[in-house]
Design a protein around this motif. Structure first.
Motif, PDB file in Angstrom:
ATOM      1  N   ASP A 190       0.804  -1.209   0.000  1.00  0.00           N
ATOM      2  CA  ASP A 190       0.000   0.000   0.000  1.00  0.00           C
ATOM      3  C   ASP A 190       0.842   1.267   0.000  1.00  0.00           C
ATOM      4  N   PHE A 191       2.124   1.108   0.246  1.00  0.00           N
ATOM      5  CA  PHE A 191       2.981   2.284   0.371  1.00  0.00           C
ATOM      6  C   PHE A 191       4.117   2.251  -0.654  1.00  0.00           C
ATOM      7  N   ARG A 200       1.224   6.697   0.689  1.00  0.00           N
ATOM      8  CA  ARG A 200       0.283   5.739   0.118  1.00  0.00           C
ATOM      9  C   ARG A 200       0.507   5.691  -1.386  1.00  0.00           C
TER      10      ARG A 200
END
Lengths: 491, 498
Positions: free
Chosen positions: A16-17, A217
């Motif tokens: 997600d990052f 993100r």
């Protein structure tokens, strides 16, 4: 701030990052003398022997700018596609025992090189915000207290390095992985060496890297809060530290905490970073224009003279080599790209380009350079292009097998010499067709079953038969020639 | 024998004449040295012009000059002339203290360029003169080693910061001296001691080896009893030095000749705004000086330049800012005083607290403050804009005038202790001298009158950058027209009264 063990999943980023990295690289310029005095710029001398009133900051001493350092900074700027600008020097004020004047002369809001880029082998361009000239500090050795200034029993200072010229090259936050950061430093190092600005020796501190690392993100345009990581003494440290920071910051965010802007120290043995000082504790450097130096305004003639003889940079060499091998505008396969990068890194691309111009097979030349010659690059850079070209001809024309060609090349690298002569000495003279035919006769007679299967169309048996012929001829036969003779005999 | 004219009636007075007599073999440098040392020994206990007297070195230098003369070689334009050197100029092997405990025992391994040039010209260095600590002050009372007294009245200050140099020349302890001028530190004590003092164009004289106070303002210059002597010293010390990046690469010629070439045709502007802020005696001296110049053929008129008075407040931001950085190096690590502590920060702090006097600490704190994040624009940057305003004001004036005439100081020498309690009062002593430092222009003080108490009053001649020739032409005329007895050397009253 957490300084505990690395969080679970260190080194593996959450999907997600993404990590965002910008690098500040300090590079010692390879001038004969220091930035503001005539002391030798030399590594490894007895402590405090390369010093004078100026670099010791004695009362009354004044700096005089080293012209060569400016020339090298201009070359670096040009090599990084920067604009070369009129610039000024400032004083960066803070107390530290290894800084003789307790201020550092540096360039602040008007650096000499601005707004360039560096192209990675992958083709990605990393923006260069600026490169500026500044002086190095001395070197402090803390005895006791774990080698840090706090808690040390005594500190010894060596001012030989004080006043050595540096360029600090500041990238934009354009890197998205530890690998990319490593590739950037490797590429920058190659550029600094190619431009004559540096010897590029990271282990001697000629090249020092600080990393600004943040995470965000995936898909977000906004930058996260960054941490500056110091004490990165190798490409390996750089990569590990970025991966650690990435994991640490992601873990904080996933736990609903926030990243605090601060400077962190990389501990290579423990494999983690720890807090050095927060933004609030950061020094107020009280920059102001250095009154002892005049503004620097390199004119066109100075820049032209400084950049004269600036050869091709690595990215340009890779592009040239790709064109040589594939022709213009062709897509380059990943495996070939690796070979091209290796050949350029080792400084063998001129050799390859030259033999191709002389008519050698381009892919073969690239392969032999990237694989065999690369084993001993120093020798390879001394190879006579005519001899290398002849070797490639012998291999491509079938006079030497690839195994033989490699052996001949190894001999050429070790001792020099002409490939024909070496091949003769090694007994690699191609067999005459009579000798080859009689060898095949003998093999067919000795392996009637295999021959029958081959003659019946079972092609894979050719390998076995060829191997037997090679054995019978003690490797003197050319594999391709044997295969052709077998095929002809089958009819 | 005296270098200031004197009983033998030498053809030319002062250092110029003395050097000529030494070069001609009429006077031995060794005798000059002995007489100087004797005089210093007799007077300096009371005056405290010197932090150190380098008697042995002076005697050897004199012997070397005499040998050159005997061998027929040219010992140089300052052959055998004693010169006192301000103790913030580096002298190899001789302590250079800046009158600070911080550097009380520091011995430089090198000579300042100006010292090298003086010695090469045959001058004899007498010793190092007292100053306000690190040249910060206007009375020499900020010396860590005690004040210097004014030879005209030993209850009064000699001015500062180059008070030791000015007093040494005024008391005839040396015909020549070097000082440094950051905001008036040559001209103000010259005026208060009745001697000539020149602050040259910024960059005309090398600063290499001058212990920095405020680098963009500091300039080395001469003190002398006569305008010609001061011009001669300036010719010797001026000129490009590759060790100083701000040093100008221009030939320096005709300074000595200019002092005798009159003021005919010079356009002189009298700075009206300064007259209003000066004492009646200082203002009337300027008016009388204007008449002397007009009488010598100069075109004289008053000019209003009120912006120059803003220079003082800009100066007291810029100079401390630079000083806070220049003085950071006195941290106890490498040289000078060290007071130990538990860690390096404590050692730094204790050393600096013990080594610096109150005025130096005040300016370091002020300078640190004005450069701090959030204050830089309001103070330092604003001060630089005022500095530009001062330079533009001068530039406009110099479209119409060759030189400007002004008082050097607001008042004559004041009593010791009169202004030590109030730093701002002390800072005002530099009101008329500071603008030339901000602009980088030359200016000089010429002794011109005596006040009713018999104290000397100086007038100031200002010129644009590299305008030294015009400045010295005016100064030569003013010297010739000065009131009798207005200039040193003088026997101090206390001595004269005994």
């Amino acid at each position: 701030m957490s300084t505990g063990p690395a969080p679970a999943g260190a080194g593996r980023a959450s999907a997600d990052f993404e990590v965002v990295v910008g690098l500040e690289v300090h590079c010692e310029l390879s001038t004969a003398t220091k930035l503001f005095c005539g002391c030798p710029n030399r590594f490894g001398s007895e402590p405090n022997t390369q010093v004078c009133p100026v670099c010791l900051g004695l009362p009354g001493a004044l700096p005089v700018l080293n012209r060569r350092a400016v020339e090298l900074a201009v070359r670096v700027g040009r090599a990084l596609h920067c604009e070369i600008r009129p610039s000024t020097f400032h004083r960066k004020n803070y107390f530290y025992p290894d800084m003789p004047k307790d201020f550092q002369i540096s360039q602040y809001d008007e650096p000499i090189d601005v707004d360039g880029y560096l192209e990675l082998p992958s083709g990605r361009r990393i923006g260069i915000e600026r490169a500026h000239i500044e002086e190095d500090t001395g070197k402090t050795t803390h005895l006791g207290g774990g080698g840090r200034i706090h808690g040390a029993d005594r500190s010894l200072v060596d001012y030989n390095r004080a006043g050595v010229p540096l360029v600090e090259i500041v990238s934009r936050p354009d890197m998205r992985s530890a690998d990319e950061a490593r590739a950037y430093v490797a590429e920058l190092r190659a550029i600094l060496v190619a431009s004559g600005a540096s010897d590029g020796r990271m282990e001697e501190g000629s090249l020092r890297v600080d990393a600004n690392v943040s995470v965000r993100r995936t898909g977000s345009d906004a930058f996260g809060t960054r941490c500056e990581v110091k004490n990165l003494n190798s490409l390996r440290s750089l990569g590990r530290a970025i991966e650690h920071e990435q994991a640490r910051q992601v873990a904080l965010l996933e736990a609903g905490e926030r990243v605090v802007q601060e400077t962190r120290h990389w501990n290579e043995d423990e494999g983690r970073t720890s807090s050095m000082r927060s933004k609030e504790e950061a020094n107020d450097y009280r920059y102001f224009p250095e009154p002892d130096l005049v503004p620097l305004a390199p004119d066109g003639a100075f820049v032209a003279a400084a950049t004269a003889g600036l050869g091709l940079m690595p990215a340009e060499r890779r592009a040239r080599l790709a064109t040589t091998v594939h022709g213009p505008d062709a897509a380059v396969a990943a495996s070939t790209l690796d070979q091209i990068t290796t050949v350029v890194d080792l400084g063998l691309d001129d050799l390859v380009v030259e033999v191709v111009e002389r008519g050698a097979d381009a892919r073969l030349a690239l392969a032999r350079a990237a694989n065999e010659a690369a084993q001993s690059p120093e020798d390879a850079r001394r190879l006579d292009p005519g001899a290398f070209c002849r070797l490639l001809e012998l291999e491509a024309g079938g006079s030497l097998s690839s195994t033989q060609a490699k052996s001949v090349l190894a001999e050429m690298l070790a001792a020099g010499g002409e490939p024909d002569a070496i091949a003769r000495r090694l007994g690699y003279e191609a067999l005459g067709s009579e000798a080859l035919e009689s060898a095949i006769d003998a093999v067919v007679a000795a392996h009637p079953d295999a021959w029958a299967r081959y003659a019946a169309g079972e092609d894979k048996v050719a390998q076995l038969l060829t191997g037997q012929v090679m054995k019978a001829t003690k490797g003197r036969a050319n594999g391709k020639a044997v295969a052709a003779a077998l095929a002809a005999r089958r009819g | 024998m005296s270098w200031s004219g004197g009983p033998h009636g030498a053809p030319e007075p002062g250092a110029v004449g003395l050097a000529a007599r030494v070069r001609a073999g009429e006077v031995r440098a060794a005798d000059v040295a002995e007489e100087t040392l004797e005089r210093v020994g007799r007077r300096d206990g009371e005056l405290h012009c010197f932090n150190v007297v380098t008697a042995d070195a002076m005697r050897s230098a004199a012997a070397a000059v005499d040998r050159l003369v005997a061998s027929g070689a040219d010992p140089g334009p300052l052959a055998g002339v004693p010169v006192a050197v301000k103790d913030n100029l580096c002298t190899r092997g001789v302590p250079t203290t800046c009158s600070s405990k911080m550097l009380e025992h520091w011995v430089p391994p090198y000579d300042a360029t100006v010292v090298t040039r003086l010695v090469a010209a045959g001058a004899l260095v007498v010793g190092k003169t007292n100053l306000d600590e690190f040249a910060m002050g206007s009375s020499t009372e900020n010396s860590a080693f005690g004040p210097t007294r004014n030879p005209w009245d030993t209850s009064r200050v000699p001015g500062g910061s180059s008070g030791g140099s000015a007093a040494a020349v005024a008391a005839d302890l040396a015909p020549l001296a070097l000082g440094s001028d950051t905001g008036g530190s040559i001209r103000q004590p010259a005026a208060l001691c009745g001697v000539v003092g020149i602050k040259p164009t910024y960059g005309l004289v090398s600063r290499y080896g001058l212990v920095a106070f405020a680098s963009s303002l500091d300039q080395v210059g001469p003190f002398a009893a006569t305008v010609a002597d001061a011009a001669l010293v300036l010719e010797v010390i001026a000129g490009h030095d590759e060790m100083d990046s701000t040093s100008l690469d221009r030939p320096v010629e005709g300074l000595l000749d200019a002092t005798g070439s009159g003021a005919g045709g010079l356009r002189v502007g009298v700075v009206a705004d300064f007259l209003a802020d000066a004492s009646a005696d200082c203002a009337s001296a300027v008016r009388a000086a204007a008449e002397v110049l007009a009488g010598a053929g100069a075109a004289v008129e008053e000019v209003a330049l009120p912006e120059l008075l803003h220079g003082l407040s800009a100066y007291y931001l810029i100079a401390p800012a630079e000083a806070s950085s220049n003085l950071a190096r006195y941290d106890g690590v490498r040289y000078g005083l060290r007071v130990d502590g538990d860690d390096v920060e404590q050692m730094n702090a204790r050393t600096r607290a013990a080594g610096f006097g109150p005025e130096v600490r005040r300016r370091i704190m002020l300078g640190t403050y004005v450069l701090s994040a959030g204050y830089y624009d309001a103070y330092y940057a604003q001060a630089q804009r005022v500095r530009t305003l001062v330079a533009r004001t001068f530039a406009r004036a110099y479209e119409r005038f060759d030189v400007l005439l002004a008082p050097t100081t607001p008042s004559v020498a004041f009593p010791l202790g009169a202004k030590t309690a109030d730093p701002l009062e002390m800072y005002l002593a530099d009101l008329f001298t500071i603008p030339s430092n901000l602009a980088g222009h030359p200016a000089m003080s010429v002794p011109f009158a005596l006040d009713p108490q018999g104290l000397p009053v100086g007038v100031q001649v200002l010129a644009p950058a590299l305008g030294e020739v015009a400045m010295l032409r005016a100064a030569g005329v003013l010297e010739a027209g000065a009131a009798p007895g207005a200039r040193g050397p003088v026997a101090s009253r206390s001595e004269a009264g005994r």
